[in-house]
Structures are given as C-alpha cells and as structure tokens.
Design an enzyme around this catalytic site. Sequence first.
Site, PDB file in Angstrom:
ATOM      1  N   LYS A  50     -91.508 -27.615  50.329  1.00 37.00           N
ATOM      2  CA  LYS A  50     -92.537 -28.674  50.279  1.00 37.00           C
ATOM      3  C   LYS A  50     -92.820 -29.073  48.828  1.00 37.00           C
ATOM      4  O   LYS A  50     -92.826 -30.241  48.474  1.00 37.00           O
ATOM      5  CB  LYS A  50     -93.837 -28.196  50.956  1.00 37.00           C
ATOM      6  CG  LYS A  50     -93.651 -27.691  52.382  1.00 37.00           C
ATOM      7  CD  LYS A  50     -94.953 -27.251  53.017  1.00 37.00           C
ATOM      8  CE  LYS A  50     -95.559 -26.011  52.393  1.00 37.00           C
ATOM      9  NZ  LYS A  50     -94.794 -24.766  52.578  1.00 37.00           N
ATOM     10  N   ARG A 126    -103.079 -27.162  57.990  1.00 34.46           N
ATOM     11  CA  ARG A 126    -102.428 -25.895  58.314  1.00 34.46           C
ATOM     12  C   ARG A 126    -102.929 -25.317  59.624  1.00 34.46           C
ATOM     13  O   ARG A 126    -102.436 -24.290  60.065  1.00 34.46           O
ATOM     14  CB  ARG A 126    -102.765 -24.898  57.197  1.00 34.46           C
ATOM     15  CG  ARG A 126    -101.589 -24.490  56.358  1.00 34.46           C
ATOM     16  CD  ARG A 126    -102.108 -23.527  55.318  1.00 34.46           C
ATOM     17  NE  ARG A 126    -101.054 -22.811  54.681  1.00 34.46           N
ATOM     18  CZ  ARG A 126    -100.432 -23.210  53.581  1.00 34.46           C
ATOM     19  NH1 ARG A 126    -100.739 -24.353  53.022  1.00 34.46           N
ATOM     20  NH2 ARG A 126     -99.511 -22.455  53.038  1.00 34.46           N
ATOM     21  N   ARG A 165     -88.722 -17.364  43.074  1.00 38.16           N
ATOM     22  CA  ARG A 165     -89.393 -18.577  42.568  1.00 38.16           C
ATOM     23  C   ARG A 165     -90.115 -18.311  41.244  1.00 38.16           C
ATOM     24  O   ARG A 165     -90.773 -17.296  41.065  1.00 38.16           O
ATOM     25  CB  ARG A 165     -90.417 -19.082  43.595  1.00 38.16           C
ATOM     26  CG  ARG A 165     -91.252 -20.227  43.020  1.00 38.16           C
ATOM     27  CD  ARG A 165     -92.019 -20.993  44.029  1.00 38.16           C
ATOM     28  NE  ARG A 165     -92.822 -20.161  44.910  1.00 38.16           N
ATOM     29  CZ  ARG A 165     -93.399 -20.622  45.996  1.00 38.16           C
ATOM     30  NH1 ARG A 165     -93.256 -21.886  46.332  1.00 38.16           N
ATOM     31  NH2 ARG A 165     -94.115 -19.828  46.742  1.00 38.16           N
ATOM     32  N   ARG A 198     -95.820 -16.193  41.183  1.00 39.50           N
ATOM     33  CA  ARG A 198     -97.110 -16.209  41.886  1.00 39.50           C
ATOM     34  C   ARG A 198     -97.429 -14.821  42.425  1.00 39.50           C
ATOM     35  O   ARG A 198     -96.533 -14.103  42.841  1.00 39.50           O
ATOM     36  CB  ARG A 198     -97.046 -17.200  43.055  1.00 39.50           C
ATOM     37  CG  ARG A 198     -97.468 -18.592  42.661  1.00 39.50           C
ATOM     38  CD  ARG A 198     -97.128 -19.635  43.686  1.00 39.50           C
ATOM     39  NE  ARG A 198     -97.500 -19.337  45.057  1.00 39.50           N
ATOM     40  CZ  ARG A 198     -97.335 -20.187  46.067  1.00 39.50           C
ATOM     41  NH1 ARG A 198     -96.827 -21.382  45.839  1.00 39.50           N
ATOM     42  NH2 ARG A 198     -97.684 -19.859  47.284  1.00 39.50           N
ATOM     43  N   ARG A 209     -97.703 -14.083  55.300  1.00 39.08           N
ATOM     44  CA  ARG A 209     -97.803 -15.555  55.256  1.00 39.08           C
ATOM     45  C   ARG A 209     -96.995 -16.171  56.396  1.00 39.08           C
ATOM     46  O   ARG A 209     -97.422 -17.155  57.011  1.00 39.08           O
ATOM     47  CB  ARG A 209     -97.306 -16.087  53.890  1.00 39.08           C
ATOM     48  CG  ARG A 209     -98.312 -15.829  52.777  1.00 39.08           C
ATOM     49  CD  ARG A 209     -97.653 -15.868  51.403  1.00 39.08           C
ATOM     50  NE  ARG A 209     -97.142 -17.159  51.014  1.00 39.08           N
ATOM     51  CZ  ARG A 209     -96.346 -17.355  49.970  1.00 39.08           C
ATOM     52  NH1 ARG A 209     -95.973 -16.341  49.222  1.00 39.08           N
ATOM     53  NH2 ARG A 209     -95.938 -18.565  49.667  1.00 39.08           N
TER      54      ARG A 209
HETATM   55  P1  AP5 Z   1     -90.977 -24.520  47.182  1.00 35.68           P
HETATM   56  O1  AP5 Z   1     -90.621 -25.970  47.193  1.00 35.68           O
HETATM   57  O2  AP5 Z   1     -91.824 -24.035  46.038  1.00 35.68           O
HETATM   58  O3  AP5 Z   1     -91.556 -24.061  48.594  1.00 35.68           O
HETATM   59  P2  AP5 Z   1     -92.896 -24.475  49.333  1.00 35.68           P
HETATM   60  O4  AP5 Z   1     -92.550 -24.945  50.695  1.00 35.68           O
HETATM   61  O5  AP5 Z   1     -93.752 -25.376  48.486  1.00 35.68           O
HETATM   62  O6  AP5 Z   1     -93.526 -23.018  49.475  1.00 35.68           O
HETATM   63  P3  AP5 Z   1     -94.969 -22.428  49.124  1.00 35.68           P
HETATM   64  O7  AP5 Z   1     -94.770 -20.932  49.016  1.00 35.68           O
HETATM   65  O8  AP5 Z   1     -95.593 -23.093  47.948  1.00 35.68           O
HETATM   66  O9  AP5 Z   1     -95.714 -22.764  50.414  1.00 35.68           O
HETATM   67  P4  AP5 Z   1     -96.938 -22.065  50.970  1.00 35.68           P
HETATM   68  O10 AP5 Z   1     -97.246 -22.964  52.085  1.00 35.68           O
HETATM   69  O11 AP5 Z   1     -96.785 -20.623  51.327  1.00 35.68           O
HETATM   70  O12 AP5 Z   1     -97.934 -21.998  49.726  1.00 35.68           O
HETATM   71  P5  AP5 Z   1     -99.181 -22.889  49.295  1.00 35.68           P
HETATM   72  O13 AP5 Z   1     -99.189 -22.955  47.822  1.00 35.68           O
HETATM   73  O14 AP5 Z   1     -99.247 -24.160  50.066  1.00 35.68           O
HETATM   74  O15 AP5 Z   1     -89.602 -23.684  47.200  1.00 35.68           O
HETATM   75  C1  AP5 Z   1     -89.614 -22.276  47.123  1.00 35.68           C
HETATM   76  C2  AP5 Z   1     -88.452 -21.812  46.228  1.00 35.68           C
HETATM   77  O16 AP5 Z   1     -87.207 -22.165  46.843  1.00 35.68           O
HETATM   78  C3  AP5 Z   1     -88.433 -22.454  44.847  1.00 35.68           C
HETATM   79  O17 AP5 Z   1     -88.057 -21.504  43.926  1.00 35.68           O
HETATM   80  C4  AP5 Z   1     -87.401 -23.585  44.963  1.00 35.68           C
HETATM   81  O18 AP5 Z   1     -86.749 -23.799  43.727  1.00 35.68           O
HETATM   82  C5  AP5 Z   1     -86.443 -23.041  46.002  1.00 35.68           C
HETATM   83  N1  AP5 Z   1     -85.907 -24.081  46.876  1.00 35.68           N
HETATM   84  C6  AP5 Z   1     -86.584 -25.150  47.404  1.00 35.68           C
HETATM   85  N2  AP5 Z   1     -85.765 -25.899  48.187  1.00 35.68           N
HETATM   86  C7  AP5 Z   1     -84.555 -25.259  48.170  1.00 35.68           C
HETATM   87  C8  AP5 Z   1     -83.299 -25.517  48.810  1.00 35.68           C
HETATM   88  N3  AP5 Z   1     -83.150 -26.595  49.615  1.00 35.68           N
HETATM   89  N4  AP5 Z   1     -82.272 -24.652  48.586  1.00 35.68           N
HETATM   90  C9  AP5 Z   1     -82.440 -23.557  47.784  1.00 35.68           C
HETATM   91  N5  AP5 Z   1     -83.614 -23.268  47.144  1.00 35.68           N
HETATM   92  C10 AP5 Z   1     -84.647 -24.100  47.354  1.00 35.68           C
HETATM   93  O19 AP5 Z   1    -100.403 -21.994  49.824  1.00 35.68           O
HETATM   94  C11 AP5 Z   1    -100.685 -20.733  49.256  1.00 35.68           C
HETATM   95  C12 AP5 Z   1    -101.881 -20.107  49.981  1.00 35.68           C
HETATM   96  O20 AP5 Z   1    -103.054 -20.939  49.801  1.00 35.68           O
HETATM   97  C13 AP5 Z   1    -101.747 -19.979  51.504  1.00 35.68           C
HETATM   98  O21 AP5 Z   1    -101.040 -18.796  51.873  1.00 35.68           O
HETATM   99  C14 AP5 Z   1    -103.226 -19.968  51.947  1.00 35.68           C
HETATM  100  O22 AP5 Z   1    -103.804 -18.698  51.744  1.00 35.68           O
HETATM  101  C15 AP5 Z   1    -103.890 -20.935  50.981  1.00 35.68           C
HETATM  102  N6  AP5 Z   1    -103.913 -22.325  51.537  1.00 35.68           N
HETATM  103  C16 AP5 Z   1    -103.213 -23.395  51.061  1.00 35.68           C
HETATM  104  N7  AP5 Z   1    -103.458 -24.494  51.812  1.00 35.68           N
HETATM  105  C17 AP5 Z   1    -104.341 -24.110  52.774  1.00 35.68           C
HETATM  106  C18 AP5 Z   1    -104.937 -24.790  53.864  1.00 35.68           C
HETATM  107  N8  AP5 Z   1    -104.693 -26.094  54.112  1.00 35.68           N
HETATM  108  N9  AP5 Z   1    -105.774 -24.095  54.673  1.00 35.68           N
HETATM  109  C19 AP5 Z   1    -106.040 -22.775  54.439  1.00 35.68           C
HETATM  110  N10 AP5 Z   1    -105.506 -22.073  53.433  1.00 35.68           N
HETATM  111  C20 AP5 Z   1    -104.644 -22.723  52.597  1.00 35.68           C
END
Ligand code: AP5
Length: 269
Positions: A50, A126, A165, A198, A209
Amino acid sequence: MGFVDDELSKMKDVIANLESRVKRLEGRQSGAVTPEEIRMILIGPPGAGKGTQAPKIKERFSCCHLATGDMLRNQVAKKTPLGREAKKIMDAGGLVRDDIMIGMIKEELNSNKECQGGFILDGFPRTVPQAEGLDEMLASRNQKLQHAVELQIDDSLLVARITGRLVHPASGRSYHSTFNPPKEYMKDDITGEPLIQRSDDNAEALKKRLGTYHAQTAPVVDYYRKTGIWHGVDASQEPGQVWKNVLSILEGKERSHGSTILSRITGKN
Ligand code: AP5
C-alpha cells in the site's frame, strides 16, 4: 528487465504523470470540465505494498495520500497522549479505536489542501464501522468513493517483505534491504538521512497484525465487493507490474483522446 527497458519505463511514467497533471491544471484554470477528482482506498495486509503504490497514485492524480499508520507514528514521535497509547496497540498488532481513526480522517479531508484534488486512503478503513463512517462523511459532502482496490497476496510472502523493510521516518518513504535497497546503505536516497526499522516490523508482531487483518479488515473487503467499486490486484508481482495493474483500474474510465505532451512536442498524434 534490462537497463534500457528500465530507464524507458521510468521516462514514460514521468511523461504520463506530467500529462495527467497538465490536463487537470488546464481544466481547473479554464473552468472547463476536468477529469473527476480521485477518491479511493487501498486495502491489503501488512506488507502488501500500500505504502509503495500510494505515492505513485498521488503523483499521477495530484491528490492527497492519507496513511493512518503514518499519522499514528507521527503522534508517537511527538509523544502525545494518543501517540503513547497508540504505540502500545501498534506494537501488539491491534487496532486503534474506530472513533479516533474516523475523526483523524475527517479532520484531514476538511483541512488538508492537497485533498481538494481527491484522496487515496492507505490503511483506512480497517473495520466495517470505519467503512460506514467514511460513507457517512462522504455523503455529507455529496461525494462517493470511486475505487476500493485490494492488494491481494498470500501471508507466506509477507514475512520477508516486512522484516526487510527500511523506512525514512520524516517522509514515510520505504525501501527493502533486498527487493528495493537504498542507493547508499541505510540512507534515504533523497535526503541522505538515516533509515530505520519500524518497531512493529518483526515476525512476532507481524503474526498478530495478520490475525487482526483477517479478523477485522477482511470483512471490509466484502463490504466493498457488494458496492461494485471493488477491484483486486495480484500484489505478489514485482512493484512495476502491480503499478500497471492499479493504474489500468484507475484510468479505465478516464482515458482521453486529447493531445499528449509528446504529441504537442512532436506535432504528431
Ligand atoms: P509497503 O508498501 O511498505 O507495505 P504496506 O502495505 O504499506 O504495509 P504496512 O506494514 O505499512 O501496512 P500496515 O497496514 O500493517 O501498517 P500501517 O502503517 O497502515 O511494503 C512493505 C515492504 O515490501 C517494503 O519494504 C517494500 O519495499 C516491499 N515491497 C512492496 N511491494 C513489493 C513488491 N511488489 N515486491 C517486492 N517487495 C515489495 O499501520 C500500522 C498500525 O497502525 C496498525 O497495525 C494499527 O495498529 C494502526 N492503524 C493504522 N491504521 C489504522 C486504522 N485505520 N484503524 C485502527 N488502527 C490503525
């Protein structure tokens, strides 16, 4: 992909982004009918990509990119009461309360000038109550969501992505030690500042997660499948291919027969 193919593909992307932005700005300037602003969400498990794809969408469509995880990490860095509470929940792989998250998005959509060109929501909604909250918010603005894009990938592929990452905290830019390494070891390509891992990017937190994702966010996918705006993309492909597939969904109804920057320069259509 060879070097020439790679460079050519990057240049074509730059030109396409410029064309899209020029078209939108010309439309705004003349008051003519412009391509509709984009309003979309990206759904997918941790590591699906994402945060990798969203900045490209922002660049192409000149809209805002609201990543709720980044917003929460910003609160953590500032050591606010919300940040202190959120850190515990995030490190444990849980979810922050719905009302807090809905309030954050509402505030951004109302006050962030970049959102005048539309928005990409990354990591929100979410839960089903968050999806309902978003619908209410948009209805009060006489707007509707246009696209719910799900990045689909098997859990088994996510461990390597998450544990490798590397992040530039100030900008949210992310790299991968193997799949997308920075030019210089542990340094951001643009600023040269240090990259970090992170605190929730470890195998143990990832397991939690993923559990939370399947229990609470998978129903959000069903919510949007029923509305007709849902599209799935195979997120196990290399990032450039994922981008092409996302773009073809978003531009599906927007392809124009107008002149392009290249055709204006060369005089050929
Ligand atoms: P990346 O693009 O960084 O992945 P991502 O989908 O953004 O993953 P996140 O871990 O950021 O998602 P998340 O939903 O767990 O975390 P968030 O910050 O939203 O890619 C990952 C890695 O893979 C990178 O190194 C990239 O280079 C590599 N990559 C990407 N695409 C690739 C490909 N095609 N091939 C190979 N490699 C690739 O949330 C964190 C926490 O915040 C949650 O756990 C929760 O506690 C809280 N939170 C956030 N939003 C909410 C909400 N709406 N409600 C309640 N709690 C929330």
